[in-house]
Design an enzyme around this catalytic site. Structure first.
Site, PDB file in Angstrom:
ATOM      1  N   TYR A  79       0.913  -1.306   0.039  1.00 25.61           N
ATOM      2  CA  TYR A  79      -0.007   0.044  -0.118  1.00 25.61           C
ATOM      3  C   TYR A  79       0.843   1.257   0.053  1.00 25.61           C
ATOM      4  O   TYR A  79       0.372   2.209  -0.812  1.00 25.61           O
ATOM      5  CB  TYR A  79      -1.087   0.002   1.086  1.00 25.61           C
ATOM      6  N   PHE A 131      -7.358  22.082 -24.208  1.00 25.72           N
ATOM      7  CA  PHE A 131      -7.332  20.714 -24.105  1.00 25.72           C
ATOM      8  C   PHE A 131      -8.672  20.546 -23.240  1.00 25.72           C
ATOM      9  O   PHE A 131      -8.802  20.957 -22.426  1.00 25.72           O
ATOM     10  CB  PHE A 131      -6.341  19.941 -23.770  1.00 25.72           C
ATOM     11  N   THR A 132      -9.511  19.612 -23.905  1.00 28.25           N
ATOM     12  CA  THR A 132     -10.732  19.496 -23.258  1.00 28.25           C
ATOM     13  C   THR A 132     -10.985  19.323 -21.725  1.00 28.25           C
ATOM     14  O   THR A 132     -11.360  19.786 -20.842  1.00 28.25           O
ATOM     15  CB  THR A 132     -11.374  18.327 -23.827  1.00 28.25           C
ATOM     16  N   ASP A 222       1.834  20.862 -20.013  1.00 31.43           N
ATOM     17  CA  ASP A 222       1.232  19.541 -20.289  1.00 31.43           C
ATOM     18  C   ASP A 222       1.998  18.645 -20.976  1.00 31.43           C
ATOM     19  O   ASP A 222       2.390  18.822 -22.290  1.00 31.43           O
ATOM     20  CB  ASP A 222       0.074  19.793 -20.881  1.00 31.43           C
ATOM     21  N   LYS A 265       0.139   8.159 -23.087  1.00 31.01           N
ATOM     22  CA  LYS A 265       0.846   8.598 -24.344  1.00 31.01           C
ATOM     23  C   LYS A 265       2.322   8.367 -24.612  1.00 31.01           C
ATOM     24  O   LYS A 265       2.672   7.088 -24.594  1.00 31.01           O
ATOM     25  CB  LYS A 265       0.283  10.048 -24.710  1.00 31.01           C
ATOM     26  N   ARG A 389     -12.997  16.230 -33.471  1.00 27.70           N
ATOM     27  CA  ARG A 389     -12.179  17.214 -32.824  1.00 27.70           C
ATOM     28  C   ARG A 389     -12.582  18.604 -33.400  1.00 27.70           C
ATOM     29  O   ARG A 389     -12.045  19.120 -34.159  1.00 27.70           O
ATOM     30  CB  ARG A 389     -10.727  16.981 -32.899  1.00 27.70           C
ATOM     31  N   PHE A 456     -18.644  15.535 -25.933  1.00 28.60           N
ATOM     32  CA  PHE A 456     -18.204  14.566 -26.693  1.00 28.60           C
ATOM     33  C   PHE A 456     -17.905  13.068 -26.892  1.00 28.60           C
ATOM     34  O   PHE A 456     -18.274  12.319 -27.534  1.00 28.60           O
ATOM     35  CB  PHE A 456     -16.739  14.955 -27.567  1.00 28.60           C
TER      36      PHE A 456
HETATM   37  N1  F0G Z   1      -3.472  16.385 -22.162  1.00 28.63           N
HETATM   38  C1  F0G Z   1      -3.459  16.080 -23.377  1.00 28.63           C
HETATM   39  C2  F0G Z   1      -2.781  17.001 -24.293  1.00 28.63           C
HETATM   40  C3  F0G Z   1      -4.177  15.063 -23.633  1.00 28.63           C
HETATM   41  O1  F0G Z   1      -4.106  14.704 -25.172  1.00 28.63           O
HETATM   42  C4  F0G Z   1      -5.081  14.432 -22.639  1.00 28.63           C
HETATM   43  C5  F0G Z   1      -5.711  13.182 -23.263  1.00 28.63           C
HETATM   44  C6  F0G Z   1      -4.974  14.743 -21.454  1.00 28.63           C
HETATM   45  C7  F0G Z   1      -4.125  15.811 -21.149  1.00 28.63           C
HETATM   46  C8  F0G Z   1      -5.834  13.959 -20.172  1.00 28.63           C
HETATM   47  O2  F0G Z   1      -5.108  12.858 -19.851  1.00 28.63           O
HETATM   48  O3  F0G Z   1      -6.632  11.092 -20.770  1.00 28.63           O
HETATM   49  O4  F0G Z   1      -4.850  10.537 -19.088  1.00 28.63           O
HETATM   50  O5  F0G Z   1      -6.790  11.895 -18.577  1.00 28.63           O
HETATM   51  N2  F0G Z   1      -6.107  12.878 -24.427  1.00 28.63           N
HETATM   52  C9  F0G Z   1      -6.528  11.815 -24.795  1.00 28.63           C
HETATM   53  C10 F0G Z   1      -6.715  11.953 -26.524  1.00 28.63           C
HETATM   54  C11 F0G Z   1      -8.002  11.399 -24.074  1.00 28.63           C
HETATM   55  O6  F0G Z   1      -7.612  11.010 -26.901  1.00 28.63           O
HETATM   56  O7  F0G Z   1      -6.220  12.820 -26.990  1.00 28.63           O
HETATM   57  P1  F0G Z   1      -6.031  11.460 -19.592  1.00 28.63           P
END
Ligand code: F0G
Length: 465
Positions: A79, A131-132, A222, A265, A389, A456
């Site tokens: 843990y 970013f979303t 990021d 990624k 997108r 989305f």
């Molecule tokens: N920042 C970037 C630039 C991303 O592309 C993503 C995720 C995140 C943050 C968030 O990270 O998914 O681990 O919580 N991008 C994915 C995509 C979902 O399909 O581009 P996460």
């Protein structure tokens, strides 16, 4: 015997061979028609069993190496204080250079902790395109995102080599207008996903550093695809070609105070993430918050084996031959599609080829969801799954409740790392060509269900009659 003529430009191949295979399913047009209808014309709602070539995302979809899988068996599932956590800290310190690490279950976990730690209601967070999930966490913490990317980023046809760059004048204006005390940090994406996987130059990152330092504002990166960014610097930035990707990554990170990371990624794992910082006070607060939302500060929602796989994945991800092959495959697909005159975002990005849905369906206004429809058509044609997108991803303005209308209306063909072959890329390119050839008779969509957050993912649509 006649002389063979050897081409002057020799082919390259991936620096690995295949050890395990995973069968994929071919479907009939009737099956795909039923599947997309059931999914409300949203590729996020398809079952992956119904997909032939899955280019929805490069997130968590990479193939791990035998070395990473071997590391999974060495998971220390204690843990507290797992040895794999310490290995991960060492890997991040060595390759990214940050002092402190707070592990999280994935990138948005790190964004949540960073936003809650630094942003106060009424604050403004400048960044090189939204970013979303990042923007939503900034908003949920009471902040407002302001885009300070260079204008070329919004033009799919601009061949600017560093379309992810920050517009320094715009950044300085935002700082002057709001006052430095209203700006908790600058968010620097490298590469910029929503602009088409476009990089930031070292020169620009250095200028951002110098500008923000004058006002005492920290820079958080990021770093989700910062290795891909480093590769573009090596390839495109004057004076950088003799350095390794590994060296460039360290140098780039040294211009920032910390980062959020989706380990799904660049770091070549299926789950995991982290927040890193050089600031001891931020580290203390973040490691306190992480126990509320993610897990203890030595696992943050990951199993020990996940942390081990990520530590090993980080070391593999910075190898020049790996990243050259990874981005080389994306370029192969992009050049093939662009070679037929089909409009894509230029230059070709690091993790994906972005189709310009606005240009392809120039008969459809943006609120008839051209990119959403294009993604659905690719699925119908050959079982290829892509991602919208555009206007759907951009969501609504929280102040007015209206759609945001981004200039970019794109479909992303995202390439998982080390998963598909060149033959798969050929199938995808031919499917894009087939859908393009019937573009003029393709109708738009109506949105029939819209969730409140990150619509989305779960929105549903119907084709117009
Ligand atoms: N920042 C970037 C630039 C991303 O592309 C993503 C995720 C995140 C943050 C968030 O990270 O998914 O681990 O919580 N991008 C994915 C995509 C979902 O399909 O581009 P996460």
């Amino acid at each position: 015997m006649s002389e063979l003529s050897v081409p002057s430009r020799r082919s390259w191949a991936e620096p690995w061979k295949v050890k395990v295979v995973e069968p994929v399913r071919l479907t009939t047009p009737e099956q795909r028609e039923a599947a997309i209808r059931e999914a409300g014309w949203n590729t996020f709602l398809l079952r992956s069993d119904d997909v032939y070539i899955d280019l929805l995302t490069d997130s968590g979809t990479s193939a791990m190496s035998d070395n990473q899988w071997a590391g999974m068996m060495l998971g220390d599932e204690a843990y507290a204080g797992s040895r794999n956590f310490y290995h991960l800290v060492e890997a991040v310190q060595e390759h990214y250079g940050y002092r402190y690490l707070v592990p999280t279950h994935q990138g948005r976990g790190a964004e949540h902790i960073l936003s809650q730690t630094l942003i106060k209601p009424g604050d403004v967070v400048p960044g090189n395109m939204y970013f979303t999930t990042t923007r939503l966490h900034q908003e949920l913490a009471g902040g407002r995102f302001v885009d300070v990317i260079i204008p070329e980023a919004h033009d799919p046809a601009s061949e600017h080599p560093f379309k992810g760059n920050v517009d320094l004048d715009a950044l300085e204006s935002v700082i002057r207008e709001n006052g430095k005390d209203r700006i908790p940090y600058v968010c620097l994406h490298a590469t910029v996903n929503m602009a088409g996987g476009q990089p930031v130059s070292l020169e620009n990152a250095r200028a951002v550093r110098e500008l923000t330092a004058r006002y005492g504002i920290p820079v958080y990166m990021d770093a989700t695809r910062a290795v891909e960014n480093a590769y573009f610097i090596q390839q495109r930035e004057p004076g950088q070609s003799a350095k390794s990707v590994k060296e460039i990554l360290r140098e780039f990170c040294s211009l920032t105070d910390g980062c959020t990371m989706s380990g799904k990624k660049d770091p070549l794992v299926n789950i995991g993430g982290w927040l890193a910082t050089n600031d001891p006070a931020l580290y203390e607060e973040a490691s306190n918050l992480v126990v509320v939302y993610e897990g203890l500060h030595t696992y943050g929602g990951m199993a020990g084996r996940d942390m081990e796989a990520m530590a090993r994945g980080i070391a593999e991800s910075v190898q020049d031959d790996h990243i050259r092959a990874r981005i080389g495959q994306v370029e192969y697909l992009g050049n093939k599609i662009a070679g037929w005159g089909i409009p894509i975002v230029k230059p070709i990005g690091g993790h994906a080829v972005y189709l310009d849905a606005r240009a392809i369906y120039d008969h459809l206004p943006q609120d008839r969801f051209p990119a959403q429809m294009l993604a659905a058509q690719l699925y119908l044609d050959a079982g290829v799954r892509a991602m919208e997108r555009g206007i759907v991803s951009a969501g609504r303005d929280p102040a007015t409740g209206d759609h945001r209308y981004p200039r970019l209306e794109l479909v992303r063909l995202t390439i998982p790392r080390r998963v598909y072959t060149q033959a798969h890329m050929d199938v995808v390119a031919e499917s894009v060509a087939a859908v393009y050839s019937v573009r003029k008779s393709t109708p738009g969509l109506r949105m029939v269900y819209e969730p409140k957050y990150l619509r989305f993912f779960q929105a549903r649509f119907e084709p117009e009659a």
